[in-house]
Design a protein around this motif. Structure first.
Motif, short mmCIF file in Angstrom:
data_model
loop_
_atom_site.label_atom_id
_atom_site.label_comp_id
_atom_site.label_asym_id
_atom_site.label_seq_id
_atom_site.Cartn_x
_atom_site.Cartn_y
_atom_site.Cartn_z
N SER A 1 31.87 39.57 49.49
CA SER A 1 30.28 39.22 48.95
C SER A 1 29.74 40.94 48.78
N TYR A 2 30.06 41.68 49.64
CA TYR A 2 29.17 42.97 49.42
C TYR A 2 29.83 43.82 48.14
N GLU B 1 30.70 42.38 45.50
CA GLU B 1 30.02 41.78 44.29
C GLU B 1 28.74 42.02 44.20
N ASP B 2 28.32 42.28 45.25
CA ASP B 2 26.69 42.78 45.30
C ASP B 2 26.49 44.32 44.91
N ASN B 3 27.66 45.11 45.12
CA ASN B 3 27.21 46.47 45.30
C ASN B 3 28.19 47.26 44.29
N TYR B 4 29.28 46.62 43.74
CA TYR B 4 30.14 47.53 42.89
C TYR B 4 29.49 48.04 41.44
N LYS B 5 29.69 49.32 41.42
CA LYS B 5 29.09 50.04 40.33
C LYS B 5 30.16 50.11 39.12
N GLY B 6 31.22 49.68 39.32
CA GLY B 6 32.36 50.08 38.09
C GLY B 6 32.49 48.95 37.04
N SER B 7 33.16 48.88 36.06
CA SER B 7 33.13 47.89 35.09
C SER B 7 34.23 47.06 35.38
N VAL B 8 35.30 47.50 36.29
CA VAL B 8 36.35 46.38 36.54
C VAL B 8 36.14 45.13 37.40
N LYS B 9 36.49 43.97 37.07
CA LYS B 9 36.27 42.81 37.72
C LYS B 9 37.33 42.51 38.71
N TRP B 10 36.80 42.77 39.95
CA TRP B 10 38.03 42.70 41.15
C TRP B 10 38.30 41.11 41.61
N ASN B 11 39.33 40.52 41.43
CA ASN B 11 39.49 39.18 41.76
C ASN B 11 40.15 38.87 43.31
N TRP B 12 39.42 38.41 44.07
CA TRP B 12 39.77 38.19 45.49
C TRP B 12 40.68 36.78 45.76
N MET C 1 35.39 49.09 51.51
CA MET C 1 36.42 48.49 50.45
C MET C 1 35.47 48.83 49.05
N ASN C 2 34.34 48.69 49.02
CA ASN C 2 33.40 48.77 47.84
C ASN C 2 33.90 50.32 47.23
#
Length: 676
Positions: free
Chosen positions: A24-25, A27-38, A129-130
């Motif tokens: 969740s963190y 998803e709220d704070n990531y600055k990049g363009s890659v979509k990380w799948n969990w 992690m972010n």
């Protein structure tokens, strides 16, 4: 790109809070363009080999694999991580959790070259992690990752610059946004087991108890989650996710007044929705006891509390000083909790640690007597010397002359295990490879300090089991309470029970052989002569081929011939402490009030005593005692064994009742009629 989070446990019904919060963190704070799948967290280690577990991870095509490591899973986690890295060197392997020994072991990364990064043990995994994922996508400037530890070109650990924990922003709606995962846990959990939500309202601990390593840090500032976020999560979990059990995992719940408000809201929701039915805490406040008492009373009033936990560790001020333990004096705590016990019939459960520095045999029996006198549910835990705890500092070890053994400890929650399953590794099938001796991490268990020897420790280990069965489970509780009024304190009773009764020729040969075997096994364990799990003892002298926790084995010893056991105790008490005209009557009462498979709730067997022993002070009778219990102790299962033959009762229930841990083994409902 894909992230796989691994936290091997033996339970499949617990929502993985760390995974929920990390995901969740980001998803709220990531600055990049890659979509990380969990992918859903991997918790089960049931597999044929670590390679199968590694293949399971690799099938998800991860870019990053994070392992959360504790004493019970670090060995397996390292082996699986090694295989994953060998099969796909392009995968980033990340470790975090209390068992990351980068500070304690200068060769940490050289011994574990497959680990690319480690999150500091007191670090926050969310910002770690972010930023790590962002650096993987962009510059790979690893020193920008908060709480980063990684190897330099020589394999030495290097650290990122400190991160201001007070700047941490807690992620929102971590359960609500991950409802598919919660539905998944409901689906795959063991049948008839309730899903539990673990939850934290704050991180860190201002205290520095030497035995502890608390995620978020000890001797550290505390970060509190905003109240509105807590209440929002709690309401959603109860109203929408149908969660019946909560476990609050912080070190000091009740530290601030709003913790009481949160419990008030849970109680309000319970009144509306009928859930949750249980709320538990890893740790309660050591300084704000007024809040703790309010919280316990609220939960008791709402029928969400069956026992009250007091984590006293030890009652000796010298011992508490030696371990840097701060708490309100236990005498005051027991006074407050006795009021709860009186009002709601709750058990008081004292959590203590066996073998702390400063303990002697004399102080051990004094503590046992004091807790027995208070009719407390008393349980001692071995002192696991965690490598990242302050007690592992060489200076501390030297000061208190601490010695340990390396041993497997408590791989299973089962109280009794068939010898074939225990010795042949069948528990691996039941609970997964975390139990496999090849991969399980041995624990450093303290068995000697400046104040006691290993033989002393072995005596304390066995006496813990004896006192637990006789007092907590009730076999001799009324006897020792009465003797204490005649000048024989519980401390002296149990000291002499160990030193005089067991070897005094009072027991039957079979019962003596069981206890003697326990003593010999305990002595072998503390002297590192045994390779078996520290918590389990082999049942000797009987046809059952079993291993069990010491309390279960003692239960077997008593109930193979209950009348003979109580007769032996009777003869010994007279020899040891002198005759008493009431003893014969009291022993008769104790023996006949054991709730066992010979009880028929449809036709209970009454018995007559000359005194009424159900009162605090024995009252002259005679009286007819009739047990009325239709359920087993404080368990919910209804007694049905009276419909079976005795042979079938023994086969189905004898060991089952011996294995039930901590419940009263005596009747709870006895009708007393005075005879004119």
């Amino acid at each position: 790109m894909n992230v796989v989070y691994v936290n091997y446990t033996i339970r499949d019904n617990v929502l993985d809070y760390a995974w929920l919060s990390f995901k969740s963190y980001v998803e709220d704070n990531y600055k990049g363009s890659v979509k990380w799948n969990w992918h859903h967290p991997i918790n089960s280690s049931i597999a044929l080999s670590p390679e199968h577990l590694a293949n399971e991870i690799l099938s998800l095509q991860p870019k990053v694999v994070g392992f959360s490591v504790y004493v019970w899973n670090v060995g397996l986690s390292r082996e699986v991580a090694r295989i994953v890295k060998a099969k796909n060197p392009n995968v980033y392997i990340v470790f975090g959790g209390p068992y990351s020994e980068y500070k304690e072991d200068a060769d940490y990364f050289r011994k574990n070259p497959y680990i690319d990064f480690t999150c500091q043990t007191d670090g926050y995994g969310e910002p770690f992690m972010n930023e790590l994922l962002y650096q993987i996508e962009t510059d790979q400037d690893w020193m920008k990752v908060p709480f980063m530890v990684m190897p330099d070109q020589n394999g030495d650990a290097v650290y990122a610059t400190p991160y201001a924990k007070r700047s941490f922003e807690w992620p929102l709606k971590i359960f609500e946004r991950n409802k598919p995962y919660i539905d998944y846990v409901h689906k795959i959990k063991t049948p008839d087991v309730t899903v539990m939500a673990t939850y934290e309202t704050h991180r860190g601990c201002p205290y520095g108890c030497v035995f502890c390593e608390w995620s978020g840090g000890i001797n550290s500032k505390v970060s509190f989650k905003p109240t509105d976020l807590i209440l929002e999560d709690i309401r959603w979990l109860i109203e929408t996710a149908s969660i019946d059990v909560f476990q609050f995992v912080e070190a000091n719940y009740g530290q601030i007044d709003r913790d009481v408000e949160v419990m008030e809201e849970i109680c309000r929701l319970k009144a509306i929705h009928g859930r949750p039915y249980d709320v538990a805490f890893n740790g309660l406040s050591k300084s704000k006891k007024t809040n703790v008492y309010k919280i316990n009373r609220l939960l008791a009033e709402s029928n969400m509390l069956t026992d009250v936990k007091i984590s006293i560790q030890n009652i000796d001020p010298l011992v508490l000083k030696n371990i840097d333990r701060y708490d309100e004096p236990w005498e005051k705590q027991i006074h407050e909790h006795k009021m709860l016990q009186k009002d709601f019939g709750l058990k008081i459960r004292a959590e203590c640690i066996r073998g702390l520095p400063g303990v002697t045999l004399e102080s051990y029996y004094h503590e046992a007597g004091e807790l027995a006198k208070q009719n407390m549910f008393w349980e001692k835990y071995p002192w696991h010397l965690l490598p990242t705890s302050p007690a592992s500092n060489p200076a501390y070890l030297s000061k208190y002359k601490i010695k340990t053994i390396e041993q497997f400890s408590d791989d299973s929650k089962a109280a009794i295990i068939k010898a074939s399953s225990f010795e042949n590794g069948d528990m691996v099938v039941i609970n997964g490879l975390v139990n496999h001796p090849e991969y399980a991490q041995k624990s450093e268990i303290v068995v000697e300090t400046y104040s006691y020897t290993r033989d002393d420790y072995a005596e304390m280990l066995v006496s813990d089991g004896i006192v637990f069965v006789m007092e907590t489970e009730g076999y001799l509780r009324r006897l020792t309470q009465y003797l204490s009024t005649t000048g024989v304190p519980q401390s002296l009773f149990y000291k002499q029970f160990y030193s005089q009764f067991i070897h005094g020729g009072y027991l039957t040969d079979i019962q003596f052989s069981v206890l003697k075997s326990i003593i010999l096994q305990a002595q072998d364990k503390v002297k590192a002569k045994s390779t078996h799990n520290f918590e389990y003892f082999k049942l000797e002298g009987l046809p059952w081929q079993l291993y069990g926790k010491i309390q279960a084995i003692i239960n077997v010893m008593v109930n193979i011939n209950r009348e003979a056991f109580f007769h032996a105790v009777h003869r010994w008490v007279i020899d040891e402490f002198g005759p008493d005209e009431k003893l014969d009557d009291l022993i008769k009462f104790c023996c006949n009030t054991i709730l066992w498979i010979d009880h028929d709730p449809t036709n209970p067997a009454s018995f007559t005593t000359q005194y009424d022993w159900t009162t605090d002070t024995p009252t002259l009778g005679p009286v007819i005692n009739t047990p009325l219990d239709t359920t087993y102790s404080n368990r919910s299962f209804v007694i049905d064994w009276h419909t079976m033959s005795m042979q079938d009762r023994i086969a189905k229930y004898f060991l089952r009742l011996c294995a039930i841990h901590g419940d009263d083994k005596i009747f709870q409902n006895i009708e007393v009629k005075y005879v004119d």
